[in-house]
Design an enzyme around this catalytic site. Structure first.
Site, PDB file in Angstrom:
ATOM      1  N   ASP A 181       0.868  -1.177   0.000  1.00 21.42           N
ATOM      2  CA  ASP A 181       0.000   0.000   0.000  1.00 21.42           C
ATOM      3  C   ASP A 181       0.907   1.229   0.000  1.00 21.42           C
ATOM      4  OD1 ASP A 181      -2.331   1.756   0.456  1.00 21.42           O
ATOM      5  OD2 ASP A 181      -3.328  -0.104   1.014  1.00 21.42           O
ATOM      6  N   HIS A 254      -2.955   3.182  -4.601  1.00 23.60           N
ATOM      7  CA  HIS A 254      -2.307   2.778  -3.341  1.00 23.60           C
ATOM      8  C   HIS A 254      -0.898   2.244  -3.606  1.00 23.60           C
ATOM      9  CE1 HIS A 254      -5.644   3.500  -0.609  1.00 23.60           C
ATOM     10  NE2 HIS A 254      -6.468   2.849  -1.393  1.00 23.60           N
ATOM     11  N   GLU A 318      -9.867   2.628  -5.209  1.00 17.82           N
ATOM     12  CA  GLU A 318      -9.472   3.999  -4.919  1.00 17.82           C
ATOM     13  C   GLU A 318      -8.276   4.494  -5.744  1.00 17.82           C
ATOM     14  OE1 GLU A 318     -10.986   4.414  -0.344  1.00 17.82           O
ATOM     15  OE2 GLU A 318      -8.982   3.597  -0.612  1.00 17.82           O
TER      16      GLU A 318
HETATM   17  C1  TNX Z   1     -10.791   1.991   2.224  1.00 19.69           C
HETATM   18  S1  TNX Z   1     -11.462  -0.853   1.537  1.00 19.69           S
HETATM   19  C2  TNX Z   1      -9.735   1.272   1.703  1.00 19.69           C
HETATM   20  C3  TNX Z   1      -8.521   1.068   2.506  1.00 19.69           C
HETATM   21  C4  TNX Z   1      -8.605   1.783   3.829  1.00 19.69           C
HETATM   22  C5  TNX Z   1      -9.986   1.626   4.420  1.00 19.69           C
HETATM   23  C6  TNX Z   1     -10.143   2.241   5.781  1.00 19.69           C
HETATM   24  C7  TNX Z   1     -10.540  -0.512   0.431  1.00 19.69           C
HETATM   25  C8  TNX Z   1     -10.574  -1.432  -0.689  1.00 19.69           C
HETATM   26  N1  TNX Z   1      -9.777   0.586   0.516  1.00 19.69           N
HETATM   27  O1  TNX Z   1      -7.397   1.463   1.785  1.00 19.69           O
HETATM   28  O2  TNX Z   1      -7.644   1.250   4.668  1.00 19.69           O
HETATM   29  O3  TNX Z   1     -10.922   2.223   3.550  1.00 19.69           O
HETATM   30  O4  TNX Z   1     -11.314   1.837   6.406  1.00 19.69           O
END
Ligand code: TNX
Length: 746
Positions: A181, A254, A318
Site C-alpha cells: 500500500d 495505493h 481507490e
Molecule cells: C478503504 S477498503 C480502503 C482502505 C482503507 C480503508 C479504511 C478498500 C478497498 N480501501 O485502503 O484502509 O478504507 O477503512
C-alpha cells in the site's frame, strides 16, 4: 439417550461451540482423556493427529499414544469417510463415554472437527473431559475469509501465525494478506531490492486521526517486510491449518511505496515518498508506461511462486485518475487502445494484469472498483463499498465475495462509548456483524450461485500495536465466523452471546486481548407528546442497571432501572451496569433534548440515502448525531438539497432554532453552501428568519439562530448541498454528501 440441542441446551456451558454446528445431539456422561487413551489416525492425517496431540499435551501433560488401529478400547479415532461426509470440509463427531470417532470428508473437515472438540474440552492438568454428544457439521459458504493490512502497520510473523491459528479455530479457510500500500511494501521481491530498501520504510507516522488537521507526525522511521523465507514458512504453516493465503499486491492505486522505490513507474517520474498518513493519494502506477507492466509482471511472478493460492488479489480500489489525465503516455495509451476515458484505462490496466495472471494459471480478485470501465473476463469481485458492486458482478456471472464496509470492517468503532479506542470511522457493533446476511436482497438462485462467501477486513491505520489490533478484531471476527459457517436458520444473537461468553477462557489462554464488554449498556428511545421515553438495555444475564438524570455519576445506591422512563426536559442519562457486585463495562452517558419540535411531524422533500437513517423522525427524536456518523441519528443526502418542514401542531412562540451538519471531507461529507431557517403560521407563506453560510468546523457544525420570539406553527429548514466535490479533494468530481441531524426548536 441423545437429545437434539435446542438453543437453550446449547447455551449450556459445556456445548458452547462457535460457529454453531449444523446439528448437535447431546447426551449424558463424559469421555475422559487420560494416559491410556489411544489416538488412531491414518498417515494422511498426520498433521491433524499432531495438532490434537500437541493440544492435549499442552493442556494436561497427557501424551496420547499413536496407533494405526485400535489396540485398547478407549480411543479417539480420526478418519476420512466421504460416504458419510459427502460435502467438502464436513465432519461428524461422535463422543461416547468409551471413545471418540471423528470422521470427515477431507483433512480440513478433520481439523474442523478437532477445533469443535477443542471447544468442548474441559479440565486441565491430568484429566480432560468431553461431554457425550453427536455432531454433524459442514460450512454454509465455501469462502470464509479474514483480511489483514500489514502495510499501514506491520505485524510480526508470530502475530500472523497466531492470527492463522484463530482463523482455523473459528473455521475460516482464507487469509487475505494485504501486503502493499502507500505506506509500505511488505513482501521481499528479489528482482527489485529498492522495494525493501526504500518501499518498506517511511519517515514517520501520523499522530491521531487523519481527520484532525493540521496533521502531525512522530518523525520516527517505521517499516519492515517479510523475507521470502518467512513468507514460505507462513504459507506452510497456514496450509497445515487448511488456510489458503491470498496475497494482495495493490494496483494501479495505493502504490506510493512502490513509486518511492522506483519513481519511473509513476506518471511524473517523481520523486515520491512512502506515505506517512492515510488516505487516497494522487500518484499511482502510470498506465501508459510499458515498464510498469513489466515491473508488475515480474513482481507477480515472484508472488505466484511464493503463494500456491489459485487467487491473487490485485487491489484496484481507490485509484484517482487525475495524473493519468495529464500524462502524455497515458493519453497516448487511451488513444491507441480507443479508450474513451480514464475509467476505461483503469479497466485496461486490470484486464492486462489479469490476462497475465491467467497465463500463469492464476485467477485475479479485485475490489469492486474493477467493475468501472468494464470488468475483466474472469475476475472475482470483492465487494467493499456496500453490496451493489458484488451484485452487479454476480449478474455478469462473476464470482463474488461480500466484504462490505457497512458490516464487516473491523477497523470501525464497535461501540458509541466516547472512550472507545481510536478507530477509522463509522460504527459497527458486534450485533451488526452478527446480523450480516450477504445478498439478502437477491432471491434468484441464478445470481446467488456466484456468491462464494464473506470476508472481514482489518485495515490497520489505527492499529499500531498487537493489543489494539486484537481489540478491534475480537470478538467481531468470531461473529463473522458464525455468519460464514453456520446455517442461516440457526443464527440467534442471544444464543451466540451465551456461547461467546464461554469462549473467554479459551481466548485468554491464546493471549488474545479481546474487546470484552460487548454486554454493556445500550439504549433505545421513542418520543411522545414532547417527552422522550428511554429504554436502557443490556445483554448481560442478570445485569443490574443504576441510572441518574441529574448529571451525577450513578452508584448501586442510585435509582435501579426497572423499565422505560420518561424525560420531560433536557437531560443527560448516566448509567452503570452491575454483574453480581462488580461493575461491568464503562459508564454509559447519553444526552436527550426535549424541545418544541420533539416528536412532532416532519416532512422532508428529498428521500435521504439508505446508507444512513432514512426515517425523518430522527430529526425530532431528541437525540443528536455523533462523529460516528452511521449512529442512526444522521440523515444523508447525496448531491441533493435538504428541505424539511416541522409542524408544531399549533401556533407556538419560537425564539431559537438549532441544527447540526457534519463536515468530514475525508468521508466526502461536505458542509452545505448555505442553511436557512424559515417560519410560517399557515404552511404556505414562510419568512426567512436566518441564513448561515459559514461552517468552519472540521466535524460537527452547530447552526444556531436566536431571535425575538415569533408565533409559528411551521418551521422550515433548507440546506443547499455543496454539489460536486472540488478538485484535489477526496472523491473529487463525485456528488457531495450532506449530513443533517435534529431540528431543535425552542
Ligand atoms: C478503504 S477498503 C480502503 C482502505 C482503507 C480503508 C479504511 C478498500 C478497498 N480501501 O485502503 O484502509 O478504507 O477503512
Amino acid at each position: 439417550m441423545l437429545l437434539l440441542c435446542q438453543s437453550v441446551l446449547c447455551a449450556l456451558a459445556q456445548y458452547s461451540v462457535i460457529p454453531k454446528p449444523v446439528a448437535m445431539h447431546t447426551g449424558d456422561g463424559v469421555f475422559a482423556i487420560d494416559n491410556n487413551t489411544q489416538l488412531i489416525a491414518p498417515g494422511e492425517l498426520k498433521n491433524e493427529a499432531a495438532f490434537l496431540r500437541q493440544y492435549v499435551q499442552a493442556q494436561s501433560g497427557i501424551r496420547l499414544s499413536m496407533s494405526r488401529s485400535a489396540t485398547s478400547n478407549r480411543y479417539i479415532h480420526l478418519l476420512i469417510d466421504t460416504a458419510i461426509n459427502y460435502k467438502a470440509e464436513s465432519y461428524t463427531l461422535d463422543i461416547t463415554t468409551k471413545n471418540i470417532t471423528l470422521s470427515a470428508h477431507d483433512a480440513a473437515g478433520v481439523l474442523y472437527g478437532l477445533q469443535t472438540l477443542r471447544q468442548l474440552i474441559k479440565g486441565s492438568a491430568k484429566t480432560l473431559q468431553l461431554p457425550v454428544c453427536n455432531i454433524t457439521d459442514y460450512p454454509r459458504f465455501a469462502y470464509r475469509g479474514m483480511h489483514l493490512d500489514v502495510s499501514r502497520h506491520f505485524f510480526s510473523v508470530d502475530f500472523i501465525k497466531q492470527y492463522i491459528d484463530v482463523l482455523s479455530l473459528y473455521k475460516f479457510n482464507t487469509f487475505h494478506w494485504h501486503l502493499t500500500d502507500d505506506q509500505g511494501w511488505r513482501v521481499e521481491i528479489k528482482k527489485y531490492p529498492e522495494l525493501q530498501r526504500m518501499g518498506a520504510w517511511r519517515d514517520g507516522t501520523l499522530i491521531g486521526h487523519k481527520k484532525e488537521l493540521p496533521h502531525t507526525f512522530d518523525n520516527k522511521k517505521y517499516g519492515g517486510y517479510y523475507t521470502q523465507e518467512e513468507v514460505k514458512a507462513v504459507v506452510r504453516y497456514a496450509a497445515e491449518k487448511h488456510i489458503t493465503i491470498i496475497p494482495e499486491i495493490e494496483m494501479p492505486g495505493h502504490a506510493l511505496a512502490a513509486l518511492a522505490a522506483y519513481p519511473s513507474l509513476g506518471c511524473t517520474g517523481g520523486p515520491y515518498k512512502t506515505a506517512k498518513f492515510w488516505g487516497v493519494f494522487d500518484d499511482v502506477f502510470c498506465a501508459g508506461n510499458d515498464s510498469t507492466f513489466t515491473f508488475l509482471q515480474n513482481v507477480l511472478d515472484e508472488v505466484a511462486a511464493l503463494f500456491p493460492s489459485r487467487y491473487i488479489h490485485i487491489g484496484g480500489d481507490e485509484c484517482p485518475k487525475g495524473k493519468w489525465n495529464q500524462c502524455p503516455k497515458c493519453l497516448k495509451r487511451m488513444k491507441e487502445e480507443r479508450l474513451s476515458d480514464a475509467h476505461e484505462l483503469q479497466s485496461y490496466f486490470v484486464k492486462r494484469v489479469e490476462k497475465y495472471l491467467n497465463s500463469k494459471g492464476k485467477q485475479a480478485i479485485g475490489w469492486d472498483e474493477i467493475l468501472e470501465g468494464g470488468l475483466s473476463p474472469n475476475a472475482t469481485v470483492m465487494s467493499w463499498r456496500g453490496e451493489e458492486g458484488g451484485i452487479a458482478a454476480a449478474q455478469q456471472k462473476h464470482d463474488v465475495i461480500m466484504a462490505p464496509e457497512s458490516h464487516v470492517y473491523f477497523d470501525y468503532y464497535q461501540s458509541l462509548y466516547p472512550e472507545e479506542q481510536l478507530a477509522a470511522g463509522g460504527y459497527t457493533p458486534l450485533s451488526k456483524v452478527y446480523s450480516y446476511e450477504p445478498m439478502a436482497s437477491v432471491q434468484e438462485d441464478s445470481i446467488r450461485t456466484y456468491l462464494k462467501g464473506v470476508q472481514g477486513e482489518v485495515w490497520s491505520e489505527y492499529l499500531p500495536t498487537v493489543a489494539k489490533a486484537q481489540h478491534a478484531i475480537f470478538p467481531r471476527l468470531i461473529a463473522l465466523g458464525e455468519v460464514a459457517w453456520s446455517q442461516q436458520a440457526s443464527r440467534n444473537y442471544p444464543d451466540f452471546l451465551s456461547r461467546l461468553r464461554q469462549q473467554r477462557t479459551l481466548l485468554k489462554k491464546l493471549n488474545i486481548a479481546t474487546a470484552d464488554v460487548f454486554d454493556e449498556i445500550n439504549y433505545t428511545s421513542t418520543v411522545k407528546d414532547n417527552r422522550v421515553e428511554v429504554t436502557l438495555t443490556t445483554t448481560l444475564p442478570n445485569g443490574r442497571i443504576y441510572y441518574t438524570t441529574d448529571g451525577t455519576v450513578p452508584t448501586p445506591k442510585s435509582q435501579q432501572y426497572s423499565g422505560a422512563f420518561t424525560l420531560a426536559k433536557n437531560a443527560e442519562v448516566k448509567a452503570v451496569l452491575f454483574d453480581v457486585n462488580k461493575q461491568y463495562g464503562r459508564l454509559f452517558k447519553q444526552a436527550f433534548f426535549v424541545h418544541k419540535a420533539t416528536g412532532k411531524t416532519v416532512t422532508i422533500k428529498q428521500q435521504p440515502i439508505a446508507r444512513f437513517n432514512t426515517n425523518s423522525s430522527a430529526l425530532v427524536n431528541g437525540v443528536l448525531g455523533t462523529t460516528r456518523y452511521n449512529d442512526n441519528q444522521w440523515l444523508g443526502f447525496k448531491g441533493q438539497d435538504y428541505e424539511a418542514i416541522v409542524d408544531l401542531g399549533a401556533a407556538t412562540p419560537v425564539s431559537n432554532i438549532k441544527m447540526n451538519v457534519l463536515n468530514y471531507h475525508w468521508q466526502k461529507m461536505w458542509q452545505p453552501d448555505h442553511v436557512q431557517f424559515l417560519v410560517s403560521t399557515d404552511g404556505i407563506y414562510f419568512n426567512i428568519i436566518y441564513t448561515a453560510n459559514s461552517f468552519p468546523v472540521n466535524g460537527i457544525n452547530t447552526i444556531e439562530a436566536t431571535f425575538k420570539a415569533v408565533n409559528a406553527r411551521y418551521v422550515k429548514v433548507i440546506a443547499k448541498n455543496k454539489g460536486i466535490i472540488p478538485a484535489e479533494e477526496y472523491g473529487a468530481g463525485e456528488q457531495a454528501l450532506l449530513l443533517i441531524d435534529e431540528i431543535i426548536v425552542q
